[in-house]
Design a protein around this motif. Structure first.
Motif, PDB file in Angstrom:
ATOM      1  N   MET A 101      36.147 -23.615  17.001  1.00 46.23           N
ATOM      2  CA  MET A 101      36.490 -24.442  15.846  1.00 46.23           C
ATOM      3  C   MET A 101      35.512 -24.175  14.710  1.00 46.23           C
ATOM      4  SD  MET A 101      39.128 -26.141  16.872  1.00 46.23           S
ATOM      5  CE  MET A 101      39.289 -27.531  15.731  1.00 46.23           C
ATOM      6  N   VAL A 102      36.012 -24.339  13.488  1.00 47.57           N
ATOM      7  CA  VAL A 102      35.203 -24.119  12.285  1.00 47.57           C
ATOM      8  C   VAL A 102      35.310 -25.344  11.390  1.00 47.57           C
ATOM      9  CG1 VAL A 102      35.016 -22.781  10.148  1.00 47.57           C
ATOM     10  CG2 VAL A 102      35.358 -21.605  12.321  1.00 47.57           C
ATOM     11  N   LEU A 103      34.179 -25.758  10.841  1.00 47.99           N
ATOM     12  CA  LEU A 103      34.153 -26.831   9.848  1.00 47.99           C
ATOM     13  C   LEU A 103      33.794 -26.222   8.505  1.00 47.99           C
ATOM     14  CD1 LEU A 103      34.161 -29.844   9.001  1.00 47.99           C
ATOM     15  CD2 LEU A 103      31.721 -29.883   9.545  1.00 47.99           C
ATOM     16  N   ALA A 104      34.626 -26.488   7.498  1.00 44.38           N
ATOM     17  CA  ALA A 104      34.362 -26.005   6.140  1.00 44.38           C
ATOM     18  C   ALA A 104      34.145 -27.185   5.218  1.00 44.38           C
ATOM     19  CB  ALA A 104      35.532 -25.159   5.638  1.00 44.38           C
ATOM     20  N   LEU A 105      33.132 -27.080   4.358  1.00 47.28           N
ATOM     21  CA  LEU A 105      32.928 -28.036   3.270  1.00 47.28           C
ATOM     22  C   LEU A 105      33.295 -27.332   1.975  1.00 47.28           C
ATOM     23  CD1 LEU A 105      29.620 -29.960   4.084  1.00 47.28           C
ATOM     24  CD2 LEU A 105      31.979 -30.537   4.650  1.00 47.28           C
ATOM     25  N   ILE A 106      34.170 -27.951   1.201  1.00 43.37           N
ATOM     26  CA  ILE A 106      34.718 -27.355  -0.020  1.00 43.37           C
ATOM     27  C   ILE A 106      34.342 -28.250  -1.192  1.00 43.37           C
ATOM     28  CG2 ILE A 106      36.799 -26.557  -1.174  1.00 43.37           C
ATOM     29  CD1 ILE A 106      38.081 -26.454   1.679  1.00 43.37           C
TER      30      ILE A 106
END
Length: 727
Positions: free
Chosen positions: A341-346
């Motif tokens: 799983m990957v968490l991205a902050l945009i």
């Protein structure tokens, strides 16, 4: 047994209703078959309290005990005393009361040998309800004895049901009170309702309708209807059940007939209805229990809905209706999948300026259209959240959430009610480690801050290198605070000269930091930290006063008309108290305002052109000159420069460095100098390091210079000595 003539049923309140399906269960216990036959004949066709009699037969105390253990609804036992033993009947009484714990069943002793069990002693010693000799029990007296016993049993049974029902309600309230989800609570209600009524959990449905007019939905079910949970009520295949539930919700009251449908008047909703598919009628005791149960359950529904609202406010962003920061952390913590799983902050670039220049309503529209596009491209299965004012979180598989896909979201403009708007975003992506998921968002935030500095407008994967640099910045910020408190910051002074003559005109005060172990920290590392940490204003005031004191010493040392240039950050300049603080510093240090020059970067004018121009004019009215630093490296235009009405224009060192390189790339420096001449501004070039650069600048018409060719930045005492050597 004798007949004793016809019965007068009215006197005994006996109803001859053949429609009553319930019956009284009577156990006849005797070791003589003739007694069973006689009892059966005597009671044939009789109704007591509108119910038929159902006879069970046992020929020994042990057989009777097994029947009583298996049949919970035996109302009366007609019990012989002497059977396999002289006191078999009496011992059975003890076992019924003690071993089975059955206190409701009525026991009528019948004996043909009274001497074995004297009546007074027996009644005193054993928990029985009547004691008759077999010769006494004629048909009518048997009927009378049974009628009295059955009425007594019914009253005791109703009281016992009421007690057990209240216990169930209390237990249900306690257990249900622990359930926070509406579906789980509603399922618990219908299950407990069946337990209260002694029904099997089959054919249970709980439906809810909301005030907003949405169709009623099944929120809980058991048995054959379980697969319908969260489906519209109209999907219920049972026409009768569906009609009763709709009627209950529409009328907002219980519907008792063709099944049991209870109404719960829950605020903020049209109501909740619980249906139990049973054809049994509700007696007064159960009706009272149901009323108490519904009152308790309604309070529980209110509490669950309140909990859901509180949870919604705590874990959901109210503008976009997506998880907020706490909600995303909760989701990350609950990740149990096997895939990576990957968490991205945009983070949307320049969103604060957009809100300032336009308004918050426009900003909300931008957030909404960005959220819709992200949701349409990534989720589900990815989870979209809003973790900050202009920052989104995106959690999904490594195959789905990638830098290229995120950048593609912002490649096309966004449609805001017909107006096309381009939005830039900076993103950081980090792999989710299930064992340390609580730290994932923190690491992603660190990576995002680094990305905003190093790769603005791009999407980048988190690395240990980024983490190390972030930790280094945190340590540096801590050390900077300590250095400022311990007075380990100091000013260095770099000469500014007249280009044609080489005469020293003044100096620029430059902030420097030397650590406790003697290391020098470059300004481009610690000054941005100071701006981000809130230290800019106090450090700026210290720089202003320290430079003014140094200017006073130089003037008193014989260097008349010496000019001191001081850099002012946009944060410091925008402070409401900046101009008054400037006046107090001049007054306290007793320096001539005309000897002081403030260097401003063009960023001070972004979005504040009118107020900036007014404040600059206020400063110039005090006699202080103003220089525009780093012109041409940012966003300023010629019209902005004219409105600010500054005195001096500085040519950035990056343009000066091009002078003398192959191809004689002097164009930008020449343009800036020409622009200064056109606006009648004094121009000063910084970063002059060679004679060739000095010669070319003179040829272009530049007035002043600053750089290593003339002198390096020097601490105060060294600079004073250098100035003394200039003569």
């Amino acid at each position: 047994m004798d007949d004793d003539g016809p019965f007068t049923f009215a006197d005994d309140n006996v109803e001859a209703s053949s429609k009553e399906s319930k019956s009284w269960s009577i156990l006849v216990v005797d070791d003589e078959g003739d007694v069973h036959d006689a009892t059966r004949i005597a009671l044939r066709g009789l109704l007591i309290e509108g119910r038929k009699l159902r006879l069970f037969h046992a020929f020994s105390a042990e057989e009777a005990y097994q029947i009583l253990a298996d049949e919970a609804d035996i109302a009366v036992v007609l019990l012989d005393v002497v059977m396999e033993t002289e006191d078999a009947g009496l011992q059975l009484v003890r076992r019924i009361r003690n071993d089975l714990g059955n206190s409701s069943v009525r026991i009528v002793l019948r004996t043909g040998q009274p001497g074995y069990a004297p009546e007074i002693d027996t009644i005193r010693t054993y928990d029985i309800n009547d004691y008759k000799t077999k010769s006494e029990l004629t048909r009518i007296r048997l009927f009378t004895t049974l009628a009295v016993a059955l009425r007594s049993y019914h009253q005791i049974h109703q009281l016992e049901m009421s007690r057990r029902g209240l216990e169930l309600i209390i237990a249900a309230s306690t257990g249900l009170g622990k359930l926070r989800a509406l579906r789980l609570y509603a399922e618990g209600v219908v299950t407990q309702l069946c337990s209260l009524l002694g029904l099997a959990p089959e054919g249970l449905v709980c439906a809810a309708s909301r005030i907003d007019g949405e169709p009623a939905r099944v929120i809980a079910a058991a048995g054959r209807y379980r697969d319908l949970i969260q489906c519209p009520l109209d999907d219920l295949p049972d026409d009768d059940a569906r009609a009763i539930l709709h009627a209950c919700l529409d009328k907002r009251q219980h519907v008792l007939g063709g099944g049991i449908c209870l109404y719960f008047g829950v605020s903020d909703m049209s109501g909740i209805a619980a249906f139990v598919d049973t054809r049994e009628e509700i007696d007064p005791v159960n009706r009272n229990l149901i009323d108490v149960f519904c009152a308790n359950a309604t309070v529980g529904f209110e509490n669950v809905l309140l909990q859901e609202r509180l949870y919604d406010y705590a874990y959901t962003d109210q503008l976009l209706n997506v998880p907020n920061r706490k909600g995303l952390i909760d989701i990350v913590d609950r990740q149990t999948g096997d895939g990576e799983m990957v968490l991205a902050l945009i983070d949307l670039d320049d969103f604060a300026e957009m809100n300032t220049v336009l308004d918050h309503h426009f900003g909300d529209q931008v957030l909404s259209v960005v959220a819709r596009r992200l949701a349409s491209i990534f989720g589900p299965p990815a989870v979209l959240a809003r973790v900050g004012g202009d920052t989104f979180g995106l959690l999904g598989s490594a195959e789905l959430v990638t830098p290229n896909r995120i950048e593609a979201v912002f490649a096309a403009p966004f449609d805001l009610n017909g107006e096309m708007l381009r939005v830039s975003a900076t993103s950081s992506l980090i792999k989710v480690d299930h064992q340390v998921s609580a730290n994932v968002l923190k690491d992603a935030s660190i990576a995002l801050k680094q990305a905003k500095i190093l790769k603005r407008g791009r999407a980048t994967l988190f690395s240990e290198d980024l983490s190390a640099r972030a930790r280094e910045r945190i340590h540096m910020l801590t050390d900077l605070r300590a250095a400022f408190s311990a007075e380990r910051l100091f000013l260095a002074y770099q000469p500014q000269v007249d280009l044609p003559s080489g005469k020293v005109l003044g100096a620029e005060a430059l902030l420097r930091w030397k650590t406790e172990d003697g290391r020098s920290i470059p300004p481009d590392q610690f000054i941005p930290l100071a701006e981000q940490s809130g230290l800019t204003v106090p450090i700026g005031e210290w720089v202003l006063r320290t430079a003014c004191h140094q200017l006073k010493r130089l003037t008193e040392g014989g260097h008349a008309n010496f000019r001191m240039a001081i850099n002012v950050s946009h944060t410091q300049f925008r402070e409401p108290s900046f101009v008054p603080a400037l006046g107090w510093a001049l007054q306290d240090c007793r320096v001539d305002p005309s000897q002081l020059e403030l260097e401003l970067t063009e960023s001070v004018a972004i979005g504040h052109i009118e107020s900036t121009s007014a404040k600059i004019q206020e400063i110039r009215n005090m006699g202080i000159t103003v220089a525009m630093d780093d012109f041409g490296t940012g966003y300023s235009s010629l019209s902005v420069l004219k409105q600010l009405n500054v005195d001096r224009l500085k040519v950035d060192r990056s343009f000066v460095m091009e002078i003398g390189e192959d191809g004689d790339a002097t164009g930008i420096a020449e343009l800036v100098i020409a622009l200064g001449r056109q606006l009648r501004l004094v121009t000063i070039a910084e970063g002059v390091e060679s004679e060739e650069q000095r010669r070319q600048l003179l040829k272009m018409g530049c007035h002043e210079g600053q750089g290593y060719l003339f002198g390096r930045p020097m601490p105060a005492k060294e600079f004073e000595a250098w100035m003394a050597a200039q003569g």
